[in-house]
Write a protein that holds these residues in place. Structure first.
Motif, PDB file in Angstrom:
ATOM      1  N   LEU B  18       1.776   0.512  -3.996  1.00 43.26           N
ATOM      2  CA  LEU B  18       1.975   1.805  -3.328  1.00 43.26           C
ATOM      3  C   LEU B  18       1.219   2.924  -4.044  1.00 43.26           C
ATOM      4  N   ALA B  19       1.083   2.813  -5.366  1.00 43.77           N
ATOM      5  CA  ALA B  19       0.383   3.853  -6.128  1.00 43.77           C
ATOM      6  C   ALA B  19      -1.071   3.977  -5.668  1.00 43.77           C
ATOM      7  N   HIS B  20      -1.635   2.895  -5.122  1.00 47.15           N
ATOM      8  CA  HIS B  20      -3.028   2.953  -4.664  1.00 47.15           C
ATOM      9  C   HIS B  20      -3.219   3.866  -3.456  1.00 47.15           C
ATOM     10  N   GLY B  21      -2.135   4.280  -2.832  1.00 43.52           N
ATOM     11  CA  GLY B  21      -2.243   5.211  -1.708  1.00 43.52           C
ATOM     12  C   GLY B  21      -1.713   6.586  -2.064  1.00 43.52           C
ATOM     13  N   CYS B 107     -14.481   5.357   7.926  1.00 42.83           N
ATOM     14  CA  CYS B 107     -13.629   4.177   7.821  1.00 42.83           C
ATOM     15  C   CYS B 107     -12.290   4.556   7.205  1.00 42.83           C
ATOM     16  N   ALA B 108     -11.207   4.435   7.966  1.00 36.81           N
ATOM     17  CA  ALA B 108      -9.868   4.727   7.463  1.00 36.81           C
ATOM     18  C   ALA B 108      -9.072   3.426   7.420  1.00 36.81           C
ATOM     19  N   MET B 109      -8.529   3.118   6.253  1.00 32.37           N
ATOM     20  CA  MET B 109      -7.817   1.857   6.050  1.00 32.37           C
ATOM     21  C   MET B 109      -6.325   2.124   5.877  1.00 32.37           C
ATOM     22  N   ILE B 110      -5.499   1.326   6.533  1.00 29.04           N
ATOM     23  CA  ILE B 110      -4.062   1.316   6.261  1.00 29.04           C
ATOM     24  C   ILE B 110      -3.755  -0.070   5.696  1.00 29.04           C
ATOM     25  N   VAL B 111      -3.280  -0.089   4.460  1.00 30.61           N
ATOM     26  CA  VAL B 111      -3.159  -1.337   3.714  1.00 30.61           C
ATOM     27  C   VAL B 111      -1.689  -1.602   3.411  1.00 30.61           C
ATOM     28  N   GLU B 112      -1.274  -2.854   3.560  1.00 30.67           N
ATOM     29  CA  GLU B 112       0.095  -3.230   3.207  1.00 30.67           C
ATOM     30  C   GLU B 112       0.170  -3.490   1.703  1.00 30.67           C
ATOM     31  N   GLU B 113       1.183  -2.902   1.098  1.00 27.09           N
ATOM     32  CA  GLU B 113       1.469  -3.181  -0.312  1.00 27.09           C
ATOM     33  C   GLU B 113       1.504  -4.698  -0.539  1.00 27.09           C
ATOM     34  N   GLY B 114       0.874  -5.153  -1.594  1.00 24.41           N
ATOM     35  CA  GLY B 114       0.883  -6.585  -1.887  1.00 24.41           C
ATOM     36  C   GLY B 114      -0.350  -7.319  -1.379  1.00 24.41           C
ATOM     37  N   VAL B 146       1.066   1.362   2.694  1.00 23.62           N
ATOM     38  CA  VAL B 146       2.468   1.423   3.134  1.00 23.62           C
ATOM     39  C   VAL B 146       3.213   0.236   2.522  1.00 23.62           C
ATOM     40  N   ALA B 147       4.526   0.383   2.431  1.00 17.87           N
ATOM     41  CA  ALA B 147       5.344  -0.635   1.761  1.00 17.87           C
ATOM     42  C   ALA B 147       5.246  -1.975   2.485  1.00 17.87           C
ATOM     43  N   ARG B 148       5.473  -3.026   1.730  1.00 19.54           N
ATOM     44  CA  ARG B 148       5.516  -4.377   2.269  1.00 19.54           C
ATOM     45  C   ARG B 148       6.356  -4.408   3.549  1.00 19.54           C
ATOM     46  N   GLY B 149       5.818  -4.969   4.610  1.00 20.95           N
ATOM     47  CA  GLY B 149       6.561  -5.062   5.862  1.00 20.95           C
ATOM     48  C   GLY B 149       6.335  -3.885   6.792  1.00 20.95           C
ATOM     49  N   ALA B 150       5.720  -2.790   6.292  1.00 20.93           N
ATOM     50  CA  ALA B 150       5.498  -1.621   7.154  1.00 20.93           C
ATOM     51  C   ALA B 150       4.172  -1.703   7.903  1.00 20.93           C
TER      52      ALA B 150
END
Lengths: 350, 350
Positions: B18-21, B107-114, B146-150
């Motif tokens: 999460l800190a990466h965002g 380029c906009a990225m939405i990344v899942e934690e993990g 975003v957090a795992r599962g989001a």
């Protein structure tokens, strides 16, 4: 979209289904029923591709600015705004921070299956209202739907284009010793509003997000202080992150005075309870401006004369010593280093 | 980003946190270590805001084109490409379909934690490679975690700007009776490749996605057929969706000949087993062009002379009868209506 297909619009179901992202007639119904319905009062119709006359753009300035941001804020609705107002203001502000006049936005939505259509309508309505009030139309878009559980309700990505005013040369690496650091108002409201809206703290607070489009304010600032060196909106990571980046990029030191930091008493109290620091809290309607000393007075007066800058203040200055560092003179006469955090204090703040 | 911060880069952990965002130093490390590292061979550095000289743009054409698309494809990697190649080609193609020369992408990225950082690196590398080969740099970006599962692993939103060539007036509502409908090659490969890559069908197929940037092909087409009426890439909803939109928007009928539809035998077989129709399958490197009859021969020859158009074919014609309808003359001499589906046959195809 075009008039020929308008009459085919059907009643939308109560919730978004996977078919609404499938490229077929259900998607068309959703786009027409929600997005076109909200956005068509804008200056341009929503199309797959939007077009702008280059000669008209060149009349505004000499360079085209281009920037993008995704919004994943949780919750979607919070005091002072929602994900839609945030997505419009955030990208307008990124454009404005380069000294550019925003021209138009695109809007790409990723929607979770099962989201009530009413939620989408509310978000589209506040996007449309915010865009209209700012004079920056939403001109093109995209909608994808993913299965339940594959995303959390709704993510919005806005991209903006703008025109940089001729003569403006603004950058995070341009600050010089002697320059003055200004902010346009009270710090930390957005972060505190989101945190309190999450509700899991059982704190009852009336703090509202400061979410606002800042291009008008930047316009009056640049008129008054054409030598402005750096502008940055203090979003994720707050004023502390902006100033650390600036100190590193410009190879200068930054000295802040704690007594000069404008923070609402409710936010101070909120931070004290939770052990947070308002300098790191996200803002969505606050900018940090670095201006040459001879223009500082005019800059501050111009900011204060604007509705979004009434509480503007000089919070510090650029120095030669300790390049790359932000140092705060505390209210007790000591000093401490304001470091960059590893991450934000709060995830999904914007 | 700038050279001053380069030396501060730390080793990235194996997975995204999460800190990466969060807007702090971890995010900077991720952006520098993954995205800047991949994209800096592009023509422009990755900044918060990218700038383009308007006079240089005006030398290419008279109008600026602007378009956006989110990509949520599942799985992220598939035969013939991945979410990165898709995000670059998809937006280049949207720009090209307006008769525009693509200039740059965001380029906009939405990344899942993990998510393993290695996955991000692979996606960034294929984005960079595809963008470089296409001559269209990725110039600005954003990253949210975003957090795992989001969210499900990774979503990518690309936005493009381009310049429309002077004199080109291309639109989905411009087809006229007598016009000829062309496609640049075999249909349905992308949809079949994704479906087979999902693996839950236990079908072993060698079908690869046709994912490719089509702006070069559009360039030679418009040189040969400057009167081209309509261009559309046949993505979600396939050729059937494009032609239905076109028939409605132009107020014309479309007549296809089943025998003329170019479909790979493997895709025909695949569709037969699964009860799918290749006309509705998504493509990511196929366009539908409607050209005036007097330019059809030159258009077809130009397409066939290009590596991405070797299998180009005329598949039908625009007629006055049954406006708004797409009718196919079947291989058995009958006819059937090719309707617009309510949704796609497959979710998360792009």
């Amino acid at each position: 979209m075009n008039p020929h297909v308008r009459h085919l619009r059907r009643t939308l179901p109560a919730t978004v289904t996977l078919a609404h992202g499938g490229g077929g007639s259900a998607m068309r119904d959703l786009i027409e029923g929600v997005f076109i319905a909200a956005f068509t009062d804008s200056d341009a119709p929503l199309e797959d591709q939007a077009c702008f006359d280059l000669a008209a753009l060149a009349a505004v300035g000499d360079r085209l600015a281009f920037t993008t941001d995704s919004f994943v804020v949780d919750p979607l609705f919070f005091p002072g705004g929602d994900i839609g107002t945030l997505a419009v203001c955030g990208t307008i502000n990124d454009i404005a921070m380069g000294g550019a006049h925003p021209v138009a936005l695109s809007c790409a939505m990723i929607v979770e299956e099962g989201l009530p259509v009413e939620i989408l309508r509310r978000v589209a309505a506040s996007m449309a209202e915010t865009a209209r009030a700012a004079g920056v139309p939403i001109v093109t878009g995209d909608t994808k739907v993913v299965a339940r559980g594959a995303c959390d309700k709704l993510f919005v990505t806005t991209t903006g284009i703008g025109v940089v005013r001729a003569g403006a040369h603004i950058g995070i690496g341009r600050a010089r010793p002697g320059d003055i650091v200004l902010v346009n108002g009270l710090l930390g409201d957005h972060g505190a509003a989101i945190l309190s809206a999450r509700g899991d703290l059982a704190l009852d607070s009336a703090i509202e997000s400061d979410c606002a489009p800042l291009h008008g304010l930047v316009g009056v600032l640049l008129d008054a202080a054409p030598g402005t060196r750096s502008l940055r909106d203090a979003t994720r990571g707050g004023v502390a992150a902006v100033l650390n980046e600036l100190a590193e990029a410009s190879g200068v030191g930054v000295r802040l005075r704690e007594l000069d930091l404008p923070v609402r008493p409710e936010v101070v109290g909120f931070c004290e309870i939770l052990g947070l620091d308002p300098l790191y809290l996200a803002n969505e309607g606050k900018l940090v401006a670095v201006v040459p000393p001879e223009e500082a007075e005019a800059a501050l007066a111009a900011l204060r004369a604007h509705p979004l800058g009434r509480e503007a203040r000089a919070i510090g200055r650029i120095v030669e010593t300790r390049p790359g560092r932000v140092v705060m003179e505390t209210r007790f006469g000591g000093e401490r280093i304001v470091d960059m955090l590893v991450g934000d204090q709060l995830p999904r703040i914007c």
